[in-house]
Design a protein around this motif. Structure first.
Motif, short mmCIF file in Angstrom:
data_model
loop_
_atom_site.label_atom_id
_atom_site.label_comp_id
_atom_site.label_asym_id
_atom_site.label_seq_id
_atom_site.Cartn_x
_atom_site.Cartn_y
_atom_site.Cartn_z
N UNK A 1 0.81 -1.20 0.00
CA UNK A 1 0.00 0.00 0.00
C UNK A 1 0.85 1.26 0.00
N UNK A 2 0.24 2.37 -0.38
CA UNK A 2 0.99 3.61 -0.52
C UNK A 2 1.65 4.03 0.78
N UNK A 3 1.09 3.65 1.89
CA UNK A 3 1.61 4.10 3.17
C UNK A 3 2.72 3.24 3.75
N UNK A 4 3.35 2.37 2.99
CA UNK A 4 4.44 1.56 3.50
C UNK A 4 3.94 0.56 4.53
N UNK A 5 4.76 0.30 5.57
CA UNK A 5 4.36 -0.67 6.58
C UNK A 5 3.69 0.00 7.77
N UNK A 6 3.33 1.24 7.64
CA UNK A 6 2.64 1.94 8.71
C UNK A 6 1.14 1.89 8.55
N UNK A 7 0.40 2.23 9.60
CA UNK A 7 -1.06 2.17 9.54
C UNK A 7 -1.66 3.30 8.72
N UNK A 8 -2.75 3.03 8.08
CA UNK A 8 -3.51 4.02 7.32
C UNK A 8 -4.94 3.51 7.17
N UNK A 9 -5.98 4.38 7.19
CA UNK A 9 -5.89 5.83 7.33
C UNK A 9 -5.59 6.24 8.75
N UNK A 10 -5.41 7.57 8.92
CA UNK A 10 -4.94 8.06 10.20
C UNK A 10 -5.95 9.02 10.81
N UNK B 1 -6.59 -0.41 11.46
CA UNK B 1 -6.45 0.52 10.35
C UNK B 1 -6.94 -0.13 9.06
N UNK B 2 -7.68 0.63 8.28
CA UNK B 2 -8.19 0.12 7.00
C UNK B 2 -7.03 -0.25 6.09
N UNK B 3 -7.11 -1.45 5.54
CA UNK B 3 -6.07 -1.92 4.61
C UNK B 3 -4.86 -2.52 5.29
N UNK B 4 -4.69 -2.27 6.59
CA UNK B 4 -3.57 -2.83 7.35
C UNK B 4 -4.10 -3.32 8.69
N UNK B 5 -4.83 -4.43 8.69
CA UNK B 5 -5.50 -4.88 9.92
C UNK B 5 -4.55 -5.32 11.02
N UNK B 6 -3.28 -5.45 10.73
CA UNK B 6 -2.32 -5.81 11.76
C UNK B 6 -1.96 -4.63 12.65
N UNK B 7 -2.44 -3.43 12.30
CA UNK B 7 -2.24 -2.26 13.15
C UNK B 7 -3.49 -2.02 13.98
N UNK B 8 -3.36 -2.10 15.31
CA UNK B 8 -4.49 -1.93 16.22
C UNK B 8 -4.35 -0.62 16.98
#
Length: 306
Positions: A7-16, A123-130
């Motif tokens: 995803x465009x945001x790398x390995x960080x959570x998004x959206x913010x 985070x949407x698109x990165x469910x591993x970020x809580x």
């Protein structure tokens, strides 16, 4: 080639959290802190270098290319990212509260979340970020966690606003993106990593990134799960550590002048993996909003040439 999208945001959570209020508590400059912090900066001569990459695996939409000559003025740069111990001195001296503390939560990678956490969602698109209540720089995994045994680890859960407050206190600033890449290259010309073109020369791990199957199994072949103490791997040619992997680093450069409060971050993190986010390459870049914080984002400071 990949099991997961990049995803465009790398390995960080998004959206913010763009809709939440911003909390700014930058204190006055501290001459003592400035002397202490700037004394450890590495002077770099500046000059012209080739910035960017046109490798076939660059991340579409990241704007790494084309490779182009860029001029950088002389400046000084910290050999490591700001540590928990260094950030704690700032907090004790100023009483500063980070934006994660003001918001009441921050993003924690799912494997690090403790028992029975208060989770606001993922985070949407990165469910591993809580989004974990009570997660902040001093409690990286939420309530009950501590940095007492991680004094020499990079501070995380700091927003760009938090980094700027530290800079104001210490008489430093965040690096411009071109300064960051010039420093990270360590004098090498058009190389893929700060040490050359091979990720693990002679089988030796040179940075803290993910091994295994993302996002479930990190085999820690490089020696670490999560952050590593700063300086755990050899420095580049300019004496800088961890410019690949470990934690993302804020810069002073806007991602797109037309976008409000979206900034370039550099260096990749301990969550980067070729199957998902290969942004531990020296030319790789991504972005985040200035009020965002997570368990894999920190910063490094610079100053003008003395």
């Amino acid at each position: 080639m990949t099991d997961h999208p990049r995803p465009a945001g790398g390995d960080g959570p998004t959206p913010l959290r763009l809709s939440l209020p911003s909390a700014r508590r930058a204190g006055p400059p501290s001459p003592a802190a400035s002397r202490r912090v700037t004394a450890g900066l590495v002077p770099l001569p500046g000059g012209t270098f080739d910035m960017g990459s046109e490798d076939p695996d660059v991340n579409p939409g990241d704007g790494e290319g084309p490779v182009r000559p860029v001029d950088v003025a002389p400046f000084r740069v910290a050999p490591t990212t700001v540590t928990n111990a260094e950030f704690a001195r700032f907090v004790v001296d100023t009483g500063y509260r980070t934006q994660a503390q003001e918001f009441g939560w921050s993003f924690v990678f799912h494997l690090f979340v403790g028992e029975e956490p208060e989770v606001r969602g993922s985070a949407a698109g990165t469910p591993w970020w809580l989004a974990v209540d009570g997660a902040d720089w001093d409690h990286p995994e939420g309530p009950g966690s501590t940095v007492e045994d991680r004094a020499d680890h990079p501070v995380v859960h700091v927003s760009r606003e938090d980094a700027l407050a530290y800079c104001a206190w210490s008489g430093t600033r965040l690096p411009a993106e071109a300064e960051w890449e010039y420093a990270a290259r360590g004098g090498l010309h058009r190389r893929r990593y700060p040490w050359g073109d091979e990720l693990t020369p002679g089988g030796e791990h040179r940075c803290n990134i993910w091994q295994g199957t993302f996002p479930r199994v990190d085999t820690a072949e490089d020696g670490y799960v999560g952050t590593a103490p700063v300086g755990s791997y050899p420095a580049n040619g300019y004496g800088l550590h961890d410019v690949a992997g470990n934690v993302w680093e804020w810069t002073s450069t806007a991602w797109d002048p037309r976008a409000r409060d979206v900034w370039v971050v550099r260096g990749g993190s301990y969550l980067c993996h070729d199957s998902y986010c290969n942004r531990y390459r020296v030319a790789a870049r991504t972005r985040n909003t200035g009020d965002s914080s997570s368990g894999n984002t920190g910063f490094r400071v610079v100053a003008d040439a003395g």
